[in-house]
Scaffold this motif. Sequence first.
Motif, PDB file in Angstrom:
ATOM      1  N   LEU A 282       0.869  -1.170   0.134  1.00 30.47           N
ATOM      2  CA  LEU A 282      -0.066   0.129  -0.031  1.00 30.47           C
ATOM      3  C   LEU A 282       0.908   1.395  -0.115  1.00 30.47           C
ATOM      4  CD1 LEU A 282      -2.861   0.886  -0.052  1.00 30.47           C
ATOM      5  CD2 LEU A 282      -2.793   1.185   2.710  1.00 30.47           C
ATOM      6  N   VAL A 283       0.556   2.128  -0.995  1.00 25.64           N
ATOM      7  CA  VAL A 283       1.212   3.512  -1.129  1.00 25.64           C
ATOM      8  C   VAL A 283       0.413   4.515  -0.854  1.00 25.64           C
ATOM      9  CG1 VAL A 283       2.701   4.636  -2.748  1.00 25.64           C
ATOM     10  CG2 VAL A 283       2.860   2.330  -2.890  1.00 25.64           C
ATOM     11  N   SER A 284       0.832   5.604  -0.142  1.00 27.41           N
ATOM     12  CA  SER A 284       0.098   6.917   0.097  1.00 27.41           C
ATOM     13  C   SER A 284       0.704   8.197  -0.578  1.00 27.41           C
ATOM     14  CB  SER A 284      -0.348   6.839   1.453  1.00 27.41           C
ATOM     15  OG  SER A 284      -1.179   5.920   2.050  1.00 27.41           O
ATOM     16  N   CYS A 285      -0.108   8.821  -1.171  1.00 30.78           N
ATOM     17  CA  CYS A 285       0.599  10.273  -1.350  1.00 30.78           C
ATOM     18  C   CYS A 285      -0.418  11.089  -0.635  1.00 30.78           C
ATOM     19  CB  CYS A 285       0.389  10.822  -2.916  1.00 30.78           C
ATOM     20  SG  CYS A 285       1.177   9.615  -4.077  1.00 30.78           S
ATOM     21  N   ILE A 286       0.335  12.279   0.114  1.00 28.99           N
ATOM     22  CA  ILE A 286      -0.218  13.040   1.003  1.00 28.99           C
ATOM     23  C   ILE A 286      -0.429  14.667   0.042  1.00 28.99           C
ATOM     24  CG2 ILE A 286      -0.155  14.414   3.040  1.00 28.99           C
ATOM     25  CD1 ILE A 286       1.155  11.914   4.210  1.00 28.99           C
ATOM     26  N   GLN A 287      -1.370  14.797  -0.310  1.00 31.39           N
ATOM     27  CA  GLN A 287      -1.719  16.018  -1.091  1.00 31.39           C
ATOM     28  C   GLN A 287      -1.792  17.084  -0.220  1.00 31.39           C
ATOM     29  OE1 GLN A 287      -3.306  15.974  -5.362  1.00 31.39           O
ATOM     30  NE2 GLN A 287      -5.139  16.973  -4.405  1.00 31.39           N
ATOM     31  N   LEU A 288      -0.985  18.357  -0.108  1.00 34.27           N
ATOM     32  CA  LEU A 288      -1.266  19.226   0.720  1.00 34.27           C
ATOM     33  C   LEU A 288      -1.252  20.896   0.027  1.00 34.27           C
ATOM     34  CD1 LEU A 288       1.827  18.209   2.968  1.00 34.27           C
ATOM     35  CD2 LEU A 288      -0.662  18.144   3.510  1.00 34.27           C
ATOM     36  N   ASN A 289      -1.465  21.822   0.800  1.00 29.09           N
ATOM     37  CA  ASN A 289      -1.727  23.216   0.199  1.00 29.09           C
ATOM     38  C   ASN A 289      -1.008  23.955   1.302  1.00 29.09           C
ATOM     39  OD1 ASN A 289      -4.209  25.808   0.320  1.00 29.09           O
ATOM     40  ND2 ASN A 289      -2.442  25.575  -0.834  1.00 29.09           N
ATOM     41  N   PRO A 290       0.331  24.017   1.421  1.00 23.29           N
ATOM     42  CA  PRO A 290       1.059  24.595   2.194  1.00 23.29           C
ATOM     43  C   PRO A 290       1.149  26.235   1.951  1.00 23.29           C
ATOM     44  CG  PRO A 290       2.365  23.556   0.517  1.00 23.29           C
ATOM     45  CD  PRO A 290       1.180  23.000   0.395  1.00 23.29           C
ATOM     46  N   GLN A 291       1.274  27.123   3.192  1.00 17.01           N
ATOM     47  CA  GLN A 291       1.447  28.299   3.105  1.00 17.01           C
ATOM     48  C   GLN A 291       2.856  28.813   3.668  1.00 17.01           C
ATOM     49  OE1 GLN A 291      -1.144  30.100   1.489  1.00 17.01           O
ATOM     50  NE2 GLN A 291      -2.060  28.095   1.013  1.00 17.01           N
ATOM     51  N   THR A 292       2.844  29.822   4.166  1.00 16.62           N
ATOM     52  CA  THR A 292       4.028  30.454   4.587  1.00 16.62           C
ATOM     53  C   THR A 292       4.527  30.019   6.092  1.00 16.62           C
ATOM     54  OG1 THR A 292       3.127  32.567   5.683  1.00 16.62           O
ATOM     55  CG2 THR A 292       3.662  32.630   3.263  1.00 16.62           C
ATOM     56  N   ASP A 293       3.932  29.425   6.752  1.00 18.30           N
ATOM     57  CA  ASP A 293       4.159  29.156   8.225  1.00 18.30           C
ATOM     58  C   ASP A 293       4.552  27.807   8.140  1.00 18.30           C
ATOM     59  OD1 ASP A 293       4.176  28.117  10.978  1.00 18.30           O
ATOM     60  OD2 ASP A 293       2.506  29.413  11.477  1.00 18.30           O
TER      61      ASP A 293
ATOM     62  N   GLU B  10       2.831   1.543   3.606  1.00 15.90           N
ATOM     63  CA  GLU B  10       3.966   0.745   3.766  1.00 15.90           C
ATOM     64  C   GLU B  10       5.130   1.904   3.233  1.00 15.90           C
ATOM     65  OE1 GLU B  10       6.757  -3.089   3.183  1.00 15.90           O
ATOM     66  OE2 GLU B  10       4.663  -3.061   2.541  1.00 15.90           O
ATOM     67  N   ILE B  11       4.576   2.628   2.296  1.00 19.55           N
ATOM     68  CA  ILE B  11       5.279   3.800   1.631  1.00 19.55           C
ATOM     69  C   ILE B  11       4.396   5.279   1.604  1.00 19.55           C
ATOM     70  CG2 ILE B  11       6.524   4.923  -0.509  1.00 19.55           C
ATOM     71  CD1 ILE B  11       6.998   2.023  -1.548  1.00 19.55           C
ATOM     72  N   ILE B  12       5.024   6.275   2.159  1.00 17.00           N
ATOM     73  CA  ILE B  12       4.142   7.510   1.975  1.00 17.00           C
ATOM     74  C   ILE B  12       5.084   8.663   1.371  1.00 17.00           C
ATOM     75  CG2 ILE B  12       3.388   9.241   3.591  1.00 17.00           C
ATOM     76  CD1 ILE B  12       2.988   7.273   5.717  1.00 17.00           C
ATOM     77  N   VAL B  13       4.394   9.262   0.609  1.00 17.33           N
ATOM     78  CA  VAL B  13       5.033  10.432  -0.302  1.00 17.33           C
ATOM     79  C   VAL B  13       4.520  11.461  -0.102  1.00 17.33           C
ATOM     80  CG1 VAL B  13       5.813  10.797  -2.618  1.00 17.33           C
ATOM     81  CG2 VAL B  13       5.419   8.502  -2.084  1.00 17.33           C
ATOM     82  N   LEU B  14       5.395  12.596   0.060  1.00 23.92           N
ATOM     83  CA  LEU B  14       4.895  14.159   0.192  1.00 23.92           C
ATOM     84  C   LEU B  14       5.288  14.916  -0.899  1.00 23.92           C
ATOM     85  CD1 LEU B  14       6.393  14.579   3.764  1.00 23.92           C
ATOM     86  CD2 LEU B  14       4.173  14.247   3.417  1.00 23.92           C
ATOM     87  N   PRO B  15       4.706  15.982  -1.178  1.00 19.50           N
ATOM     88  CA  PRO B  15       4.733  16.916  -2.245  1.00 19.50           C
ATOM     89  C   PRO B  15       6.120  17.778  -2.039  1.00 19.50           C
ATOM     90  CG  PRO B  15       2.906  17.787  -1.126  1.00 19.50           C
ATOM     91  CD  PRO B  15       3.360  16.486  -0.154  1.00 19.50           C
TER      92      PRO B  15
ATOM     93  N   CYS C 114       2.871  12.739  -6.368  1.00 19.31           N
ATOM     94  CA  CYS C 114       2.520  13.595  -5.221  1.00 19.31           C
ATOM     95  C   CYS C 114       2.511  14.947  -5.475  1.00 19.31           C
ATOM     96  CB  CYS C 114       3.011  13.227  -4.041  1.00 19.31           C
ATOM     97  SG  CYS C 114       2.220  13.927  -2.262  1.00 19.31           S
ATOM     98  N   ASN C 115       1.598  15.743  -5.581  1.00 19.19           N
ATOM     99  CA  ASN C 115       1.375  17.438  -6.044  1.00 19.19           C
ATOM    100  C   ASN C 115       0.957  18.083  -5.046  1.00 19.19           C
ATOM    101  OD1 ASN C 115       1.975  19.008  -7.827  1.00 19.19           O
ATOM    102  ND2 ASN C 115       0.156  19.273  -9.058  1.00 19.19           N
ATOM    103  N   GLN C 116       1.560  19.108  -4.991  1.00 24.98           N
ATOM    104  CA  GLN C 116       0.595  20.273  -4.108  1.00 24.98           C
ATOM    105  C   GLN C 116      -0.746  20.780  -4.861  1.00 24.98           C
ATOM    106  OE1 GLN C 116       2.537  23.919  -2.791  1.00 24.98           O
ATOM    107  NE2 GLN C 116       4.490  23.010  -2.698  1.00 24.98           N
ATOM    108  N   THR C 117      -1.570  21.229  -3.997  1.00 24.09           N
ATOM    109  CA  THR C 117      -2.742  21.719  -4.639  1.00 24.09           C
ATOM    110  C   THR C 117      -3.134  23.090  -4.228  1.00 24.09           C
ATOM    111  OG1 THR C 117      -5.104  21.129  -5.001  1.00 24.09           O
ATOM    112  CG2 THR C 117      -4.251  20.896  -2.813  1.00 24.09           C
ATOM    113  N   GLY C 118      -4.030  23.467  -4.689  1.00 24.78           N
ATOM    114  CA  GLY C 118      -4.688  25.125  -4.105  1.00 24.78           C
ATOM    115  C   GLY C 118      -3.873  26.373  -4.283  1.00 24.78           C
ATOM    116  N   GLU C 119      -4.470  27.380  -3.586  1.00 28.57           N
ATOM    117  CA  GLU C 119      -3.786  28.643  -3.983  1.00 28.57           C
ATOM    118  C   GLU C 119      -2.750  29.158  -2.773  1.00 28.57           C
ATOM    119  OE1 GLU C 119      -6.836  31.289  -4.188  1.00 28.57           O
ATOM    120  OE2 GLU C 119      -7.499  30.962  -6.057  1.00 28.57           O
ATOM    121  N   PHE C 120      -1.893  29.703  -3.307  1.00 22.06           N
ATOM    122  CA  PHE C 120      -0.852  30.306  -2.149  1.00 22.06           C
ATOM    123  C   PHE C 120      -0.570  31.864  -2.675  1.00 22.06           C
ATOM    124  CE2 PHE C 120       1.556  28.430  -5.311  1.00 22.06           C
ATOM    125  CZ  PHE C 120       2.756  28.972  -5.483  1.00 22.06           C
ATOM    126  N   LEU C 121       0.369  32.463  -1.727  1.00 22.79           N
ATOM    127  CA  LEU C 121       0.767  33.667  -1.945  1.00 22.79           C
ATOM    128  C   LEU C 121      -0.579  34.656  -2.104  1.00 22.79           C
ATOM    129  CD1 LEU C 121       3.902  33.971  -4.156  1.00 22.79           C
ATOM    130  CD2 LEU C 121       3.391  34.737  -1.840  1.00 22.79           C
TER     131      LEU C 121
END
Length: 276
Positions: free
Chosen positions: A2-13, A34-39, A214-221
């Motif tokens: 089982l592989v997991s991607c964690i899709q995130l919308n990071p900002q400035t903090d 068993e494997i986890i991937v971050l953007p 594993c990609n980022q999502t959403g708006e920033f700045l």
Amino acid sequence: MLVSCIQLNPQTDLKENVSIALKYISEASNKGAEIIVLPEMFTYMGDESLRHKTKNKIGEGVFKELQNAAKENKVILVCGSHSEEINNNPNKVFNSCVTFDKNGEMISIYRKLHLFNLIDKNGKALYCESNSFEYGKSPEGYLFETRDGSWNALNIICYDLRFPEIIRNNDKMKTTPFDIIFVTAAFTWQTGKDHWEILLRARAIENQCYVVACNQTGEFLNGQKRNYGNSMIIDPWGNIVAKLGEEVGILQAEINKENVIESRNRLPALADRKIY
């Protein structure tokens, strides 16, 4: 497996971004990953001139927190990317993806080679990564063990996806083709809607391997910029096994080493490849 991607919308903090990621890592682990991937650059998305303030050396700061997370959750953790300090260079950092095994041992480090410099028709820089990042070197393949055997993997970052030679010309690929290509990204909405899926499926088909993106999502700045999301896992035949939309969350799918072997037996394109 089982592989997991964690899709995130990071900002400035940075602290908050890392805290959110760690919570999702724990959640994915509890679901059996068993494997986890971050953007890419999940730790900070803001004014690039301030990026150097988030940097760490390998083994310190955010990198140490991620190492501990891999060990505590007993997962292979492909850590997206974070700003790595460069000795004697106060203005630039490496865009670095580190991978830890379930014991917290570092098994790979890749510093992004292709930097995204996008100029509009009037010559204005829309994205100019080389202002804040230093160019890395070609990635190296690495092996890791799971319950279903040994996997040969490669990490690339975002814009690298447009350069297939980074995979095909890799020395290890010439002797032992990769079973998985991990793509960590902050792929923009403007280009992502037209190119993201096509490029990912092409890399899977031509290399007859899994692509875990594993990609980022959403708006920033403050809404000035937007990433595409649509993280996905693709099998060696080019089929999309699992896909998210543009929501924040966890994408999970089972992958199987036998599917890699079957694809290469079914169509021996890699065996027929000529190296010029």
